[in-house]
Design an enzyme around this catalytic site. Structure first.
Site, mmCIF file in Angstrom:
data_model
loop_
_atom_site.group_PDB
_atom_site.id
_atom_site.type_symbol
_atom_site.label_atom_id
_atom_site.label_comp_id
_atom_site.label_asym_id
_atom_site.label_seq_id
_atom_site.Cartn_x
_atom_site.Cartn_y
_atom_site.Cartn_z
ATOM 1 N N TRP A 128 0.835 -1.217 0.000
ATOM 2 C CA TRP A 128 0.000 0.000 0.000
ATOM 3 C C TRP A 128 0.862 1.256 0.000
ATOM 4 O O TRP A 128 0.519 2.253 -0.636
ATOM 5 C CB TRP A 128 -0.979 -0.014 1.171
ATOM 6 C CG TRP A 128 -2.053 -1.035 0.980
ATOM 7 C CD1 TRP A 128 -2.283 -2.151 1.730
ATOM 8 C CD2 TRP A 128 -3.043 -1.063 -0.078
ATOM 9 N NE1 TRP A 128 -3.339 -2.868 1.216
ATOM 10 C CE2 TRP A 128 -3.826 -2.229 0.114
ATOM 11 C CE3 TRP A 128 -3.327 -0.238 -1.152
ATOM 12 C CZ2 TRP A 128 -4.880 -2.569 -0.738
ATOM 13 C CZ3 TRP A 128 -4.381 -0.576 -2.014
ATOM 14 C CH2 TRP A 128 -5.143 -1.725 -1.793
ATOM 15 N N ASP B 183 -1.340 6.530 6.374
ATOM 16 C CA ASP B 183 -2.459 5.708 5.915
ATOM 17 C C ASP B 183 -2.687 4.680 7.026
ATOM 18 O O ASP B 183 -1.849 3.805 7.243
ATOM 19 C CB ASP B 183 -2.083 5.030 4.597
ATOM 20 C CG ASP B 183 -3.128 4.021 4.122
ATOM 21 O OD1 ASP B 183 -4.186 3.885 4.791
ATOM 22 O OD2 ASP B 183 -2.893 3.368 3.090
ATOM 23 N N LYS C 181 -12.130 -1.736 6.912
ATOM 24 C CA LYS C 181 -11.378 -2.763 7.619
ATOM 25 C C LYS C 181 -11.763 -2.774 9.097
ATOM 26 O O LYS C 181 -12.246 -3.772 9.590
ATOM 27 C CB LYS C 181 -9.878 -2.556 7.439
ATOM 28 C CG LYS C 181 -9.347 -3.213 6.184
ATOM 29 C CD LYS C 181 -8.955 -2.247 5.132
ATOM 30 C CE LYS C 181 -8.627 -2.938 3.808
ATOM 31 N NZ LYS C 181 -7.899 -2.048 2.904
HETATM 32 C C1 PLP Z 1 -7.357 -1.540 1.857
HETATM 33 C C2 PLP Z 1 -6.259 -0.545 1.960
HETATM 34 C C3 PLP Z 1 -6.148 0.511 1.043
HETATM 35 C C4 PLP Z 1 -7.083 0.674 -0.125
HETATM 36 O O1 PLP Z 1 -8.331 1.032 0.294
HETATM 37 P P1 PLP Z 1 -9.539 1.369 -0.710
HETATM 38 O O2 PLP Z 1 -10.561 1.860 0.228
HETATM 39 O O3 PLP Z 1 -9.889 0.103 -1.402
HETATM 40 O O4 PLP Z 1 -9.055 2.415 -1.650
HETATM 41 C C5 PLP Z 1 -5.123 1.413 1.235
HETATM 42 N N1 PLP Z 1 -4.266 1.304 2.258
HETATM 43 C C6 PLP Z 1 -4.340 0.299 3.147
HETATM 44 C C7 PLP Z 1 -3.364 0.235 4.268
HETATM 45 C C8 PLP Z 1 -5.345 -0.646 3.031
HETATM 46 O O5 PLP Z 1 -5.430 -1.644 3.928
#
Ligand code: PLP
Length: 360
Positions: free
Chosen positions: A101, A171, A195
């Site tokens: 990511w 993030d 998540k």
């Molecule tokens: C799932 C995830 C993403 C992507 O998320 P979307 O909502 O599908 O754009 C980005 N960063 C991390 C750490 C993730 O777990």
């Protein structure tokens, strides 16, 4: 029959939250209609919007110098929006890459402005996070970006680096509100809800007012953090139902006792599965180095793909679903977010021990 849901995202939600949503689906607070059918300008929705923002800041212990924005487009949209709002010609941003990511965030920023890789753990196969000595920051970066938990590799920062005067951005999509941390160290945090804190459709952005003041004014209106802050996340139609669910999940975290309580619960859950790995005499190979093991996504491999396939099939047969590793890396991944019950992790750990005995 309910299953143990180890999916990486969208992921398990608290049962009580789903039941509450079900009970008010057709008639929200005696209004004779569903929240799904209501105007986002109604006083009911405004109360939900306000409540989600207030609860989010309260859980992190933040005051008026932070804003909470409820946006759309997922964390993937934030990869671009962050750079779009803060990277001006002649400036650059630093990125620490600890997994897939982080790579995506970097590549997206590169399309918009200048970036510098302050550290990457790619060579070691993304098994750990860099030490302070391994961080090579540029001179005056606009911000320093990291990924608090790499969902695919199962690598998590146990403690965050000191960035001094440099605005720290994270993030936190896959570990937000899973443990206490000093959020005042961060200028901006973003997280897709699906998540740890809700359904897909809403992305939470926490931003320090001082940092927000420095955002570029000349980006398209809908992509500007300033637009969403000025309009309290009501510039255009928000994902009403997702925000409603987010608010219920935040209330559920409060009811458990907040982040300290949830972190204890999460550590106990993760401990069970890591113990099953460590006590297997190498039958299971954990991916992350011990010091960077994720409390949210436990990643491991078996001796070969055939055995992994058998493991996944047998687990599925016992009601444990969503355990296949990300399609880019394979292996096994147990995503054990906030809402997954302790019992599900205990069942998995026990299954792992029995499977290892049988096939080891
Ligand atoms: C799932 C995830 C993403 C992507 O998320 P979307 O909502 O599908 O754009 C980005 N960063 C991390 C750490 C993730 O777990």
């Amino acid at each position: 029959m309910p299953v143990s849901n180890f999916n990486a995202g969208p992921a398990v939600l608290p049962r009580v939250v789903l039941e509450r949503a079900q009970s008010e689906l057709l008639d929200y607070q005696g209004r004779g209609m569903s929240i799904l059918e209501m105007s986002h300008r109604s006083k009911e929705y405004e109360a939900i919007n306000k409540s989600a923002e207030t609860r989010f800041k309260a859980l992190l212990g933040l005051g008026d110098d932070y804003r909470v924005l409820l946006m759309q487009g997922g964390a993937s949209a934030q990869f671009a929006l962050l750079a779009l709002n803060f990277l001006r010609p002649g400036t650059l941003a630093d990125y620490v890459i600890t997994g897939s990511w982080g790579e995506k965030a970097l590549e997206e920023a590169r399309r918009i402005g200048e970036v510098h890789v302050a550290a990457t753990m790619a060579e070691g196969g993304y098994r750990t996070v860099p030490s302070a000595a391994e961080l090579h920051l540029s001179e005056h970066p606009t911000y320093l970006h990291l990924t608090s938990n790499e969902t695919i590799q199962g690598v998590q920062w146990a403690a965050f680096p000191e960035s001094g005067e440099i605005p720290l951005v994270a993030d936190m999509s896959s570990d937000i509100l899973s443990r206490p941390f000093d959020a005042t160290k961060f200028s901006l945090i973003y997280a897709g809800a699906q998540k740890n804190i809700g359904p897909a459709g809403v992305t939470v952005v926490l931003i320090q007012q001082h940092f927000l003041d420095q955002a570029r004014a000349e980006v398209p209106t809908i992509f500007s953090y300033k637009t969403h802050a000025k309009n309290n996340s009501l510039y255009n139609t928000p994902p009403v139902f997702a925000v409603y669910m987010l608010d219920l999940v935040l209330g559920w975290i409060e009811s458990l006792g907040g982040l300290t309580a949830i972190a204890e619960r999460n550590a106990a859950k993760a401990g069970l599965i890591y113990a099953a790995i460590d006590q297997s005499n190498g039958f299971y190979q954990g991916h992350a180095e011990t010091s960077a093991r994720s409390q949210m996504n436990v990643t491991f491999r078996l001796a070969d793909q055939a055995l992994e396939k058998a493991f996944l099939a047998e687990a599925q047969g016992q009601g444990m679903v969503g355990l296949a590793g990300h399609r880019s890396v394979g292996g096994v991944r147990a995503s054990i977010y906030n809402a997954l019950e302790h019992e599900a992790c205990a069942d998995l750990a026990q299954f792992m021990s029995l499977f290892a005995q049988k096939h080891g």
